[in-house]
Design a protein around this motif. Structure first.
Motif, PDB file in Angstrom:
ATOM      1  N   SER A 128      37.323  38.963  41.451  1.00  0.00           N
ATOM      2  CA  SER A 128      36.197  38.023  41.390  1.00  0.00           C
ATOM      3  C   SER A 128      36.256  36.982  42.497  1.00  0.00           C
ATOM      4  O   SER A 128      35.243  36.349  42.816  1.00  0.00           O
ATOM      5  CB  SER A 128      36.174  37.324  40.025  1.00  0.00           C
ATOM      6  N   HIS A 129      37.448  36.779  43.090  1.00  0.00           N
ATOM      7  CA  HIS A 129      37.579  35.775  44.150  1.00  0.00           C
ATOM      8  C   HIS A 129      37.139  36.308  45.511  1.00  0.00           C
ATOM      9  O   HIS A 129      36.990  35.540  46.458  1.00  0.00           O
ATOM     10  CB  HIS A 129      39.036  35.304  44.235  1.00  0.00           C
ATOM     11  N   ARG A 130      36.948  37.620  45.606  1.00  0.00           N
ATOM     12  CA  ARG A 130      36.570  38.211  46.902  1.00  0.00           C
ATOM     13  C   ARG A 130      35.199  38.875  46.877  1.00  0.00           C
ATOM     14  O   ARG A 130      34.804  39.525  47.837  1.00  0.00           O
ATOM     15  CB  ARG A 130      37.631  39.235  47.336  1.00  0.00           C
ATOM     16  N   LEU A 131      34.482  38.734  45.781  1.00  0.00           N
ATOM     17  CA  LEU A 131      33.156  39.332  45.700  1.00  0.00           C
ATOM     18  C   LEU A 131      32.240  38.729  46.762  1.00  0.00           C
ATOM     19  O   LEU A 131      32.261  37.523  47.011  1.00  0.00           O
ATOM     20  CB  LEU A 131      32.552  39.113  44.317  1.00  0.00           C
ATOM     21  N   THR A 132      31.444  39.589  47.374  1.00  0.00           N
ATOM     22  CA  THR A 132      30.536  39.117  48.426  1.00  0.00           C
ATOM     23  C   THR A 132      29.079  39.094  47.991  1.00  0.00           C
ATOM     24  O   THR A 132      28.224  38.638  48.753  1.00  0.00           O
ATOM     25  CB  THR A 132      30.667  40.007  49.681  1.00  0.00           C
TER      26      THR A 132
END
Length: 380
Positions: A128-132
């Motif tokens: 969830s911290h790298r979703l674009t």
């Protein structure tokens, strides 16, 4: 208090679902699958975890997982149970507006509507911290842009609950938010992914190109972030465990029938320890996985999100491993017959890997346990 002994009510529910599944055999025909879904919903099985006030059974993930396990054990798994009532229904029930609850929950419960869930991305996976995929305000509306992959059942779902990220005005960082995107929304495109997996539910890549949504498409509080997300992800892990345990039990049942009946040199092959012991081991591993699944479900239903997160990850890991080993041993027990269409085990060799890979890999679960439970440092 978490009980490890099933109540009489749960035993009765388990028996009823098993009896129902025996009379509704699973096929790979989409229309048959839809009839199975509707029949299960009519009996209250699909919405057993949703609030009574909105047409559900008023129970919890404990009961929903039990239903899915028994359907799977009878060879009639319903993959969308993991997504529609468990993830989407739970998130809307806990965090949705009153209007969203009235609009979606009764229809998710009675089976007349389905909702898919989109979090995984090509480069970020489920991190969830790298979703674009981003959501930005445009007047009173939201505009969503991004891509998702491996989204189940988008073609049969009325809407997809999309995980995007919005700007946090206080920190300047992006935070996860959830949006309901109706299937026919302009700019919301789906492309089937060619899978070597025998399943009714197809997998899709989604492209969101400035998808315009009204303000009320946002589920819950814009600032709730991870709290709302994990309210859906923990049930997803519990239900994936139920899916794996059910599949493993189904495979094991076929192997046991064969081992009792197949006779070589006037003796059933199941009398030989080389056959019997691996099957006994598979049964033990499935039972142990079920205990952890039940613990996770009970903790979640009791409102212990942190405890449920740890237990749900462990349950999903244990069930995935037990499922793969049970299927492998079942096929091995039948020998060449284990790969024939007649016995229906060959397709489970691929399907059983789903419980290891999705919705999070076993390696990421081991990372979670080593860091969060054991307190070991991160390498990343």
């Amino acid at each position: 208090m978490t009980t490890l002994i099933e109540s009489d009510e749960h035993k009765s529910l388990r028996a009823a679902v098993a009896a129902f599944a025996e009379t509704h055999p699973h096929t790979l025909d989409p229309e048959d699958n839809q009839r199975l879904w509707q029949a299960a919903a009519k009996l209250g099985y699909i919405g057993v975890n949703l609030p009574e006030a909105y047409g559900g059974g008023g129970a919890g993930i404990t009961e929903l997982a039990l239903v899915l396990e028994e359907l799977g054990a009878a060879g009639s798994p319903l993959l969308m149970m993991i997504v529609s009532p468990a993830i989407c229904g739970t998130v809307i029930a806990r965090f949705g507006t009153e209007e969203q609850k009235r609009e979606w929950l009764p229809r998710l419960a009675d089976g007349t509507r389905l909702m898919a869930f989109g979090i995984t991305e090509p480069d970020a996976g489920s991190n969830s911290h790298r979703l674009t995929t981003t959501a930005r305000r445009d007047g009173a509306d939201w505009l969503l842009t991004g891509r998702k992959v491996f989204v189940s059942g988008v073609d049969i779902a009325d809407a997809t609950l999309i995980v995007g990220r919005t700007d946090d005005a206080r920190t300047g960082r992006l935070k996860p938010c959830l949006f309901i995107v109706p299937r026919d929304t302009p700019g919301f495109e789906r492309r089937p992914i060619d899978m070597e997996l025998s399943a009714v539910e197809r997998q899709f890549e989604l492209v969101l190109d400035d998808v315009r949504l009204p303000a009320d498409a946002l589920v819950g509080d814009e600032d709730a972030g991870l709290l709302q997300l994990f309210a859906g992800l923990n049930p997803e892990r519990v239900m994936t465990a139920a899916f794996g345990i059910g599949m493993g039990r189904h495979a094991l049942g076929k192997a046991l029938d064969y081992a009792r009946e197949r006779t070589v040199w006037k003796t059933p092959i199941g009398a030989h320890q080389a056959i019997a012991h691996p099957l006994a081991q598979a049964h033990i591993e499935l039972e142990l996985a079920r205990l952890m699944m039940q613990k996770a479900a009970h903790l979640y239903d009791a409102g212990d999100d942190a405890g449920a997160g740890e237990a749900a990850n462990m349950a999903k890991y244990a069930a995935g491993e037990a499922c793969v080993r049970a299927v492998d041993q079942a096929v091995h027990t039948l020998g060449g017959n284990g790969l024939t269409r007649e016995y229906g085990l060959g397709r489970l060799i691929t399907a059983s890997r789903v419980a290891r890979i999705a919705p999070v890999s076993r390696e990421m679960i081991l990372n979670y346990v080593s860091h969060q439970t054991l307190g070991l440092p991160k390498s990343y």
